[in-house]
Design an enzyme around this catalytic site. Structure first.
Site, mmCIF file in Angstrom:
data_model
loop_
_atom_site.group_PDB
_atom_site.id
_atom_site.type_symbol
_atom_site.label_atom_id
_atom_site.label_comp_id
_atom_site.label_asym_id
_atom_site.label_seq_id
_atom_site.Cartn_x
_atom_site.Cartn_y
_atom_site.Cartn_z
ATOM 1 N N ALA A 48 0.841 -1.207 0.000
ATOM 2 C CA ALA A 48 0.000 0.000 0.000
ATOM 3 C C ALA A 48 0.873 1.253 0.000
ATOM 4 O O ALA A 48 1.927 1.266 -0.619
ATOM 5 C CB ALA A 48 -0.968 -0.033 1.172
ATOM 6 N N SER A 49 0.472 2.263 0.739
ATOM 7 C CA SER A 49 1.149 3.565 0.617
ATOM 8 C C SER A 49 2.570 3.562 1.150
ATOM 9 O O SER A 49 3.316 4.505 0.905
ATOM 10 C CB SER A 49 0.333 4.630 1.328
ATOM 11 O OG SER A 49 -0.938 4.707 0.733
ATOM 12 N N THR A 50 2.972 2.534 1.895
ATOM 13 C CA THR A 50 4.365 2.507 2.348
ATOM 14 C C THR A 50 5.298 2.410 1.139
ATOM 15 O O THR A 50 6.481 2.704 1.231
ATOM 16 C CB THR A 50 4.638 1.301 3.269
ATOM 17 O OG1 THR A 50 4.381 0.102 2.546
ATOM 18 C CG2 THR A 50 3.748 1.334 4.498
#
Lengths: 369, 577
Positions: free
Chosen positions: B321-323
């Site tokens: 995801a956004s990591t």
């Protein structure tokens, strides 16, 4: 002299039938013994006996194919076969996985084979062709023979497989001897090998040294290498004159005997069938050797004479070593008893060689037509 | 030439005599053993009374970095005997009687089955009863019915004082099974031996196991010991220390279990890859496994829908995801696709191929540069970055940081995750790669899956100035970090962005524990399930020591809400000690 090619039917009819009969008897006794060796204290199974039976059927098919093709055509490809096997042995050294401290098995297209077994045919073919062209009469051509054979011997020694190395040396020596090397060369070579023993010793692996040492005194290592020799001799000796009876051999059933279906197959047999049974097997082998040599004596072709000698030397060496070892009279080398021990590669290669011998036998007949 | 043939034929005939001679020699040899001396060998065979006992060595003990015990040995007693001697008469029936006096219910048929299962060779010792305490053993042996064919032997049993808190890392031991026996031929294992089954117990088996001792004895006709033939002492295995901090590990489990989360927390030293915490919840107690559990208990462990034996930190794969955006930003800067000043306008959605891709913030973020896009985790910004980079360049950068490959961690069970590109999609889904796939990729969604450990490795590289470390759990087994040769200026920019995430962005809940932390939130959509919450962070910001990667399955809320506070607390625990 007009040579008329024999028809396939003729080739099969004129083959040495006695040879085939003896071979079949030995194989059957072998399978029966393998079954006994694998049936132990905790139940019976016939996995290995069944596999050996399949190997035997395949081998006999190969045997008949070799006869059909005929030794003449195979001789033509002798050098090709020889160099192919050198290549396979090279692959084995380079790529085969180590198992039990040595590399012997090569997996080709899903089939697991032991190239050193097939190399025994290849070297016999190679040597017989080479010697018929270069008789070992001068020192140069005499040494040339050893140079010719050395790649195989060295590659097998590197695996390391001491037993097979000795088979190759035996094949090479008998080939030069038969091909008419002058006596002084023959005696010179013997002297060389005897003096080589202490040097060769340095090259042996620890376990190989151990096997040889315990041969002289099994008590050195009663639980390790010497253990096998002691237990095997007990098996053979306790068999007595008539044996303990089929499937009654306690030494193998209680697994005191290691490697019962391969290296020590004769001990299993001898414990159950006794001295009388052993004599029968020895006589069968003796008859087999005489048939092999007879094919050579009858032949008019030097190549064929050398080839049968090579095959004879190979089977004889393994038989002598294997039976001698089972009595604890010779060191444990792990050589299979021909036609007897469990193992597909060994069976196929021996029957290929015998197919060649039988083919030589039938091609002898055509000249007397 | 015919003269030559004569010589050859003469020698062939000579061979015949040679063969006759050698075969006669063999026959004489056989005559000697089988006829003349057969009595000697018959009696040797019936008196074949060699017996072998194996002494299992004490297995090496395992400790954490502070010396807290993770795996120890305890002495118990086994009653042993030889199958060859035990099968005679009513020995086993009597023994079953003795055992029932001790409250151990068993029948002679059970004992026979048990013996048959272990026995490879009848003259090798087998265990008849196991796990007896000293007092039990003493009472059994002093029973008048106890026969000398049986004897007590001290054996080591494995205990795991930290139990479920470290079970996924230490693993457990058990009796070697047939498959393992086949795989480890020539390494000296026999049926009944103990072998590491999982975790460090498995990967460091050779260090831990020690060498088995052996005794060869001769027994008389009734199976009683006559004399010793050879004795070889057992050599204990070597101790190992893990890099794990058990106290921090317990703290991590407390954080996970507090709200009944399923997930993983990994803490790693960014400088060399030492694993400080590796927690995965739910977990299991490894003590019963080492002592032997019933197949029923085993089945309930492995069929549990929450998979307690799955080490989610290394064997669970999840979308990053956004990591993943930190990697995208770095890639875009280095490939000159954007500059720190480049801005994109976020209106809440971005249309590719006629299909709108939404930002998590439906109302849009407005004009964003890289720093702000990281801080607020703006999806639209990274959609456009992704389109500029193209999937092939993205994959190149993804692989650079070790995604799609196992990291070389010294533990079994690590999975590579999936860095799926054009080829994978063509082979698996029989579809070409669409621009929309690239858009999904840019925010760490779609076909990309990673383990929580891999995300920690990415952020460790960002924190330590661009070195990819190889993680390890056993002290002294670190490997040299690989210099990824990253542009330090760009790296500093990403670090600043990550710092602002915690100071005033989506990850601010991680900063509530008095530490300067840099990190990144992530909320992964999983088809058919609730969102996964992720947070990955490192601290202290000025001189990073620890990186922590938190992954919560079906968290019910985003990474900033659920995972960030956990990361903050575990870092505070470690740094404020």
């Amino acid at each position: 002299m007009t040579e008329t090619e024999l028809s396939i039917r003729d080739k099969l009819i004129k083959q040495d039938k006695w040879l085939l009969v003896v071979v079949c008897i030995l194989i059957i006794i072998g399978i029966i013994t393998i079954f006994s060796a694998e049936s132990g204290f905790s139940g019976r199974g016939a996995t290995y006996a069944r596999r050996q039976f399949v190997a035997a059927l395949v081998s006999i098919a190969v045997f008949l194919t070799v006869i059909t093709v005929g030794c003449e055509k195979i001789f033509e490809a002798a050098y090709f076969i020889y160099f192919l096997l050198i290549f396979l042995l090279l692959l084995t050294i380079l790529f085969a996985p180590k198992s039990m401290g040595s590399q012997r098995w090569l997996t080709l297209a899903g089939l697991s084979i032991q190239p050193s077994e097939y190399a025994k045919i290849a070297i016999s073919l190679g040597l017989s062709k080479y010697l018929s062209r270069n008789p070992p009469l001068t020192i140069k051509s005499y040494l040339g023979v050893f140079l010719f054979a050395s790649p195989v011997i060295i590659l097998v020694f590197m695996q390391p497989d001491l037993g097979s190395t000795m088979v190759f040396i035996a094949i090479t020596l008998s080939a030069v001897f038969i091909a008419g090397a002058p006596k002084r060369y023959v005696f010179g070579t013997m002297a060389f090998f005897i003096s080589f023993i202490p040097i060769g010793w340095q090259f042996l692996k620890e376990y190989q040294k151990n096997r040889l040492l315990v041969f002289f005194d099994p008590a050195i290592d009663p639980l390790g290498a010497g253990y096998n020799a002691i237990q095997s001799r007990i098996a053979v000796g306790s068999g007595g004159v008539w044996g303990k009876g089929y499937l009654e051999g306690m030494q193998s059933k209680l697994r005191f005997l290691p490697e019962a279906r391969t290296d020590f197959i004769f001990s299993v047999f001898s414990e159950e069938f006794g001295f009388v049974g052993s004599l029968v097997v020895l006589s069968l082998f003796c008859f087999l050797f005489l048939r092999i040599l007879q094919a050579g004596i009858k032949s008019r072709d030097i190549r064929s004479k050398v080839l049968v000698t090579c095959v004879c030397a190979w089977i004889w060496f393994q038989m002598f070593e294997s039976i001698g070892m089972s009595m604890g009279l010779l060191p444990v080398t792990g050589l299979p008893l021909p036609l007897f021990s469990y193992g597909g590669s060994s069976m196929v290669s021996i029957l290929t060689a015998l197919g060649l011998v039988s083919s030589i036998h039938s091609s002898n007949l055509k000249f007397y037509k | 030439m015919s003269e030559m043939k004569d010589v050859i034929d003469l020698r062939l005939k000579l061979c015949r005599w040679f063969i006759l001679f050698t075969i006669t020699t063999l026959a004489v040899g056989l005559y000697f053993f089988q006829v003349v001396h057969t009595d000697t060998y018959v009696s040797l065979a019936t008196r074949n009374r060699l017996r072998f006992i194996r002494f299992p060595p004490a297995r090496g003990e395992i400790f954490d970095r502070n010396g807290a015990a993770l795996a120890l040995n305890e002495t118990t007693f086994d009653i042993m005997g030889y199958p060859l001697d035990l099968m005679k008469g009513d020995i086993l029936e009597k023994f079953a009687g003795i055992l029932s006096k001790q409250g151990i219910n068993t029948t002679s048929a059970d004992l026979i089955n048990n013996i048959k299962r272990q026995q490879m060779v009848p003259y090798r010792v087998v265990t008849v009863a196991s796990n007896l305490a000293m007092t039990q053993m003493a009472e059994i042996v002093s029973d008048p019915d106890f026969v000398p064919q049986l004897f007590p032997m001290p054996v080591w049993r494995r205990i795991y004082p930290a139990g479920s808190f470290a079970s996924l890392v230490t693993g457990y031991v058990g009796e070697i099974n047939e498959q393992e026996l086949r795989q480890s031929r020539n390494r000296g294992y026999l049926g009944g031996d103990i072998i590491g089954k999982n975790g460090v117990e498995k990967s460091y088996e050779d260090i831990l196991r020690g060498a088995v001792g052996q005794e060869a004895i001769e027994v008389d006709a009734r199976g009683r010991r006559v004399r010793n033939i050879e004795t070889k002492n057992a050599v204990p295995g070597n101790r190992i220390n893990l890099t794990l901090d058990l106290a921090a590990q317990i703290e991590a489990f407390r954080l996970l279990e507090e709200n009944g989360h399923r997930g993983a927390i990994v803490v790693m030293d960014v400088r060399d890859g030492a694993i400080i915490v590796m927690a995965s919840s739910p977990t299991f107690d490894n003590n019963p496994l080492a002592w032997g559990i019933s197949s029923q208990e085993w089945n309930s462990l492995i069929t549990n829908p929450h998979k307690p034996m799955l080490n989610r930190a290394i064997s669970g794969t999840y979308p990053p995801a956004s990591t993943f955006k930190a990697l995208m930003g770095l890639a875009a800067l280095t490939e000159q696709k954007v500059t720190p000043q480049t801005t994109f306008n976020c209106t809440g959605a971005f249309t590719v191929g006629g299909r709108p891709f939404r930002c998590w913030r439906r109302s849009g973020h407005g004009t964003m540069n890289l720093l702000a896009a990281l801080q607020h985790s703006c999806d639209v910004y990274f959609y456009q970055v992704g389109m500029r980079l193209g999937i092939d360049t993205i994959l190149k950068w993804t692989k650079l940081f070790g995604f799609g490959e196992t990291s070389g961690l010294d533990m079994p069970g690590e999975v590579p995750g999936n860095v799926a590109g054009r080829e994978w999609k063509r082979n698996r889904l029989k579809q070409p790669w669409f621009p929309g796939d690239t858009v999904n990729y840019s925010i760490g969604q779609g076909y990309l899956t990673t383990t929580p450990l891999q995300i920690a490795l990415l952020y460790a590289a960002i924190a330590n100035g661009g070195y990819l470390v190889t993680p390890y759990v056993v002290d002294g087994h670190s490997k040299l970090p690989v210099d990824l040769k990253l542009n330090q200026e760009y790296l500093a920019l990403i670090q600043r962005g990550l710092f602002s995430v915690v100071r005033s962005g989506t990850g601010s809940r991680a900063g509530a524990f008095g530490l300067e932390i840099a990190g990144k939130t992530g909320t992964a959509e999983v088809r058919g399930k609730g969102d996964n919450a992720l947070f990955v962070a490192y601290a202290p910001v000025k001189q990073p020591v620890y990186v922590v990667s938190v992954m919560i399955e079906e968290a019910g809320a985003g990474g900033g809400r659920v995972a960030a506070p956990m990361a903050g607390q575990i870092l505070a625990y470690l740094l404020n000690k």
